[in-house]
Design an enzyme around this catalytic site. Structure first.
Site, PDB file in Angstrom:
ATOM      1  CD  GLU A  77     -10.849 -10.025   8.624  1.00  0.00           C
ATOM      2  OE1 GLU A  77     -11.457  -8.970   8.438  1.00  0.00           O
ATOM      3  OE2 GLU A  77      -9.665 -10.179   8.288  1.00  0.00           O
ATOM      4  CD  GLN A 129      -6.932   5.051   4.157  1.00  0.00           C
ATOM      5  OE1 GLN A 129      -6.304   6.102   4.146  1.00  0.00           O
ATOM      6  NE2 GLN A 129      -7.507   4.570   3.064  1.00  0.00           N
ATOM      7  CB  VAL A 146      15.900  -4.256  -1.028  1.00  0.00           C
ATOM      8  CG1 VAL A 146      16.907  -3.325  -0.362  1.00  0.00           C
ATOM      9  CG2 VAL A 146      15.299  -3.600  -2.259  1.00  0.00           C
ATOM     10  CG  PHE A 198      -2.044  -0.984   1.112  1.00  0.00           C
ATOM     11  CD1 PHE A 198      -3.123  -0.737   0.279  1.00  0.00           C
ATOM     12  CD2 PHE A 198      -2.024  -2.165   1.837  1.00  0.00           C
ATOM     13  CE1 PHE A 198      -4.167  -1.640   0.166  1.00  0.00           C
ATOM     14  CE2 PHE A 198      -3.059  -3.084   1.739  1.00  0.00           C
ATOM     15  CZ  PHE A 198      -4.128  -2.819   0.902  1.00  0.00           C
ATOM     16  N   GLY A 199       1.925   1.276   0.814  1.00  0.00           N
ATOM     17  CA  GLY A 199       2.763   2.463   0.912  1.00  0.00           C
ATOM     18  C   GLY A 199       3.542   2.708  -0.372  1.00  0.00           C
TER      19      GLY A 199
HETATM   20  C1  LIG Z   1      -3.881 -10.934   6.801  1.00  0.00           C
HETATM   21  C2  LIG Z   1      -3.887  -9.419   6.952  1.00  0.00           C
HETATM   22  C3  LIG Z   1      -5.093  -8.758   7.067  1.00  0.00           C
HETATM   23  C4  LIG Z   1      -5.114  -7.376   7.173  1.00  0.00           C
HETATM   24  N1  LIG Z   1      -6.329  -6.736   7.261  1.00  0.00           N
HETATM   25  C5  LIG Z   1      -6.360  -5.390   7.256  1.00  0.00           C
HETATM   26  C6  LIG Z   1      -7.609  -4.692   7.214  1.00  0.00           C
HETATM   27  O1  LIG Z   1      -8.682  -5.312   7.227  1.00  0.00           O
HETATM   28  N2  LIG Z   1      -7.583  -3.336   7.161  1.00  0.00           N
HETATM   29  C7  LIG Z   1      -6.411  -2.644   7.143  1.00  0.00           C
HETATM   30  O2  LIG Z   1      -6.433  -1.421   7.049  1.00  0.00           O
HETATM   31  N3  LIG Z   1      -5.227  -3.263   7.204  1.00  0.00           N
HETATM   32  C8  LIG Z   1      -5.165  -4.615   7.252  1.00  0.00           C
HETATM   33  N4  LIG Z   1      -3.956  -5.256   7.288  1.00  0.00           N
HETATM   34  C9  LIG Z   1      -2.727  -4.464   7.413  1.00  0.00           C
HETATM   35  C10 LIG Z   1      -2.312  -3.878   6.096  1.00  0.00           C
HETATM   36  O3  LIG Z   1      -2.381  -4.829   5.074  1.00  0.00           O
HETATM   37  C11 LIG Z   1      -0.907  -3.332   6.262  1.00  0.00           C
HETATM   38  O4  LIG Z   1      -0.927  -2.356   7.265  1.00  0.00           O
HETATM   39  C12 LIG Z   1      -0.382  -2.738   4.963  1.00  0.00           C
HETATM   40  O5  LIG Z   1      -0.281  -3.740   3.991  1.00  0.00           O
HETATM   41  C13 LIG Z   1       0.962  -2.071   5.167  1.00  0.00           C
HETATM   42  O6  LIG Z   1       1.409  -1.579   3.936  1.00  0.00           O
HETATM   43  P1  LIG Z   1       2.964  -1.434   3.636  1.00  0.00           P
HETATM   44  O7  LIG Z   1       3.066  -0.794   2.305  1.00  0.00           O
HETATM   45  O8  LIG Z   1       3.636  -0.810   4.784  1.00  0.00           O
HETATM   46  O9  LIG Z   1       3.498  -2.926   3.600  1.00  0.00           O
HETATM   47  P2  LIG Z   1       3.052  -4.148   2.689  1.00  0.00           P
HETATM   48  O10 LIG Z   1       1.713  -3.934   2.131  1.00  0.00           O
HETATM   49  O11 LIG Z   1       3.293  -5.339   3.521  1.00  0.00           O
HETATM   50  O12 LIG Z   1       4.088  -4.116   1.493  1.00  0.00           O
HETATM   51  C14 LIG Z   1       5.444  -4.391   1.688  1.00  0.00           C
HETATM   52  C15 LIG Z   1       6.100  -4.519   0.347  1.00  0.00           C
HETATM   53  O13 LIG Z   1       7.501  -4.573   0.492  1.00  0.00           O
HETATM   54  C16 LIG Z   1       8.033  -5.667  -0.246  1.00  0.00           C
HETATM   55  N5  LIG Z   1       9.272  -6.054   0.428  1.00  0.00           N
HETATM   56  C17 LIG Z   1       9.453  -6.387   1.710  1.00  0.00           C
HETATM   57  N6  LIG Z   1      10.751  -6.622   1.959  1.00  0.00           N
HETATM   58  C18 LIG Z   1      11.415  -6.418   0.802  1.00  0.00           C
HETATM   59  C19 LIG Z   1      12.775  -6.507   0.410  1.00  0.00           C
HETATM   60  N7  LIG Z   1      13.743  -6.814   1.261  1.00  0.00           N
HETATM   61  N8  LIG Z   1      13.080  -6.263  -0.878  1.00  0.00           N
HETATM   62  C20 LIG Z   1      12.121  -5.936  -1.774  1.00  0.00           C
HETATM   63  N9  LIG Z   1      10.819  -5.823  -1.451  1.00  0.00           N
HETATM   64  C21 LIG Z   1      10.473  -6.067  -0.180  1.00  0.00           C
HETATM   65  C22 LIG Z   1       6.913  -6.694  -0.208  1.00  0.00           C
HETATM   66  O14 LIG Z   1       7.065  -7.629  -1.234  1.00  0.00           O
HETATM   67  C23 LIG Z   1       5.720  -5.780  -0.419  1.00  0.00           C
HETATM   68  O15 LIG Z   1       5.573  -5.459  -1.769  1.00  0.00           O
HETATM   69  C24 LIG Z   1      -3.905  -6.643   7.192  1.00  0.00           C
HETATM   70  C25 LIG Z   1      -2.691  -7.322   7.083  1.00  0.00           C
HETATM   71  C26 LIG Z   1      -2.679  -8.692   6.963  1.00  0.00           C
HETATM   72  C27 LIG Z   1      -1.364  -9.428   6.827  1.00  0.00           C
END
Ligand SMILES: Cc1cc2nc3c(=O)[nH]c(=O)nc-3n(C[C@H](O)[C@H](O)[C@H](O)COP(=O)(O)OP(=O)(O)OC[C@H]3O[C@@H](n4cnc5c(N)ncnc54)[C@H](O)[C@@H]3O)c2cc1C
Length: 472
Positions: A179, A329, A84, A19-20
């Site tokens: 869930e 979010q 990475v 998401f980020g």
């Molecule tokens: C099962 C589950 C259910 C959830 N339900 C909800 C919900 O109902 N509502 C809600 O708001 N939130 C929910 N969340 C939380 C939400 O999904 C996370 O807060 C959100 O995905 C965080 O976004 P992010 O971009 O920080 O990380 P992520 O979405 O986890 O993305 C991380 C990215 O970094 C990449 N990455 C990681 N390490 C490396 C590396 N070393 N090299 C290259 N790429 C790398 C991964 O492949 C991925 O693309 C849930 C999470 C899970 C696991």
């Protein structure tokens, strides 16, 4: 900068396509900034719906669009597949690996959005017996384990073994655990009802357990109790103040509040108890004065940058910002904010002119069972929240998740799968392949052989455990 302007010469690297990362890439892409997005998967994953993949409601592709296709329209954005491995802040270079190919990508600004993984609180060996739910692989493996347990029970003549196979333990009563437990219950009690000759799936035990004293603690006592009641109606057994202290192939050892321990025989366990931020945060802490918390999250400045490095940002689950929960979010808003900071600095703004990141809490929703969910929505400009549950909350969950799902086709497909599942209890994604269930084990063994850490003894053990999997 306007969306029509082109290359600025300023190179931005984004790590992660969650998401980020995706939001940051879209924001920068719209502004024509040169971006290289590096992620270890070629897809963007909508994690909130992973439990539906694990329980056969939807297909994995519906929640995991290909990142380069999502970003195709932004000509200044490049997408690269790679893990990475190193952030070199001094040389301003990111080192990533795809198989044996190592790539160095220089940056002027860096946005880290590498998310979080599962935490087993120091008991990493639990992972083998109780997979978490963070990736598509996790979801497909869990699907295989859940359905495999029913298939094995069908073939068993031993009542104790059958009971073990038809006992599902979900560890962690947060949103994911709730869930998962609710959907395993529906699968057992409704979808699979009458589908076997020798077993009655409706006799399955689905246990949701947590060391804490409540279900869904962030939702508060009232909604937690409603969720618990709804789950019990759906056939889930809730065990609170119950800490899992050990896990093996055949069951879990639980320590209760009074200090006594007991064992539950269960072949299929799901871990949804904790998260650990990306280890890339630790690399930042080793190279700068920035601190990380116990979950490995980077304690960023109020503009989400790393102290002393105004053009290096950490957003989403890998960052700690007071008042910002680890939810989609938080990552979306953080990714957009960091990207805007980069655009502003290209346009001449200095870091001290940045307004601090401010989070807009749009509320939380969690589904509990069919037609049942809980919702907690802050009322703007007050300190109050609107709390409700039941059908209305469930409808809200459905709409919000449809809106945020990336891609029109995915929304349409998810809607069709949901309609089928909600109206008829049937599920169209119950396929399981041998690879889904055994691949991780096999890959781990190959890795151990490759790095020489697998002695013949451990190879033998691994073989035995795998043969046991295959046989049972
Ligand atoms: C099962 C589950 C259910 C959830 N339900 C909800 C919900 O109902 N509502 C809600 O708001 N939130 C929910 N969340 C939380 C939400 O999904 C996370 O807060 C959100 O995905 C965080 O976004 P992010 O971009 O920080 O990380 P992520 O979405 O986890 O993305 C991380 C990215 O970094 C990449 N990455 C990681 N390490 C490396 C590396 N070393 N090299 C290259 N790429 C790398 C991964 O492949 C991925 O693309 C849930 C999470 C899970 C696991």
């Amino acid at each position: 900068m306007s969306p029509t302007e082109h290359s600025t010469g300023h190179r931005v690297v984004i790590v992660g396509s969650g998401f980020g990362g995706l939001t940051a890439a879209q924001t920068l892409g719209k502004a024509g900034v040169d971006v290289t997005l590096i992620a270890r998967t070629s897809h963007h994953l909508f994690q909130p719906m992973l439990y539906q993949v694990a329980t056969g409601i939807i297909a994995e592709g519906e929640i995991a669009p290909t990142t380069r296709l999502v970003l195709k329209k932004y000509k200044s954005v490049k997408v690269e597949l790679g893990e990475v491995e190193k952030i070199d802040l001094e040389r301003k270079v990111i080192v990533s690996r795809l198989l044996e190919r190592v790539t160095e990508t220089p940056y002027d600004s860096l946005i880290l959005a590498a998310g979080a993984g599962q935490s087993y609180f120091g008991n990493d060996h639990f992972a083998e017996y109780a997979p978490g739910l963070k990736t598509i692989d996790d979801a497909l493996e869990l699907r295989g384990r859940i359905l495999g347990a029913f298939e094995q029970a069908e073939l068993s003549d031993d009542p104790a073994e059958r009971e073990k196979l038809l006992t599902f333990v979900v560890i962690g009563a947060g949103a994911t655990g709730v869930e998962m437990a609710g959907q395993i219950a529906e699968l057992a009690h409704k979808t699979l009802k009458g589908a076997f000759n020798n077993i009655d799936p409706t006799k399955s035990r689905i246990i949701l357990m947590d060391g804490a004293s409540a279900v869904l603690p962030p939702y508060g006592e009232k909604l937690g109790k409603k969720a618990a009641a709804e789950l019990e109606r759906a056939g889930v057994e809730i065990q609170l103040n119950a800490m899992v202290v050990d896990l093996d192939y055949d069951g879990v050892v639980v320590k209760d509040k009074d200090g006594s321990t007991r064992r539950i025989e269960s072949q299929c366990k799901v871990w949804s108890a904790g998260v650990a931020a990306s280890p890339l945060g630790k690399q930042l802490a080793e190279q700068t004065d920035v601190e990380i918390d116990r979950a490995g999250r980077v304690l960023v400045s109020e503009d989400l940058s790393i102290p002393g490095h105004p053009n290096v940002f950490a957003v989403g689950d890998m960052a700690f910002v007071k008042g910002v929960p680890g939810v989609a979010q938080g990552a979306i808003q953080g990714g957009r904010y960091a990207a805007q900071c980069v655009i502003d600095s290209i346009n001449g703004q200095t870091p001290d002119q940045r307004k601090p990141f401010s989070y807009w809490d749009k509320g939380s929703l969690a589904t509990v069972a069919r037609y049942g969910a809980v919702a907690k929505i802050p009322i703007p400009k007050t300190n109050k929240t609107l709390e409700f549950s039941g059908f209305l909350a469930w409808l809200g969950w459905l709409l919000v998740h449809l809106v945020f799902l990336v891609g029109f086709r995915n929304r349409l497909a998810a809607l069709a799968s949901w309609t089928l599942s909600f109206v008829t209890y049937s599920r169209s994604q119950l396929t399981v392949t041998e690879q889904q269930v055994y691949a991780r084990d096999a890959i781990n063994r190959v890795d151990r052989f490759a790095d020489g850490s697998d002695s013949s003894d451990s190879a033998e053990k691994s073989e035995t455990s795998s043969s046991k999997d295959q046989a049972s």
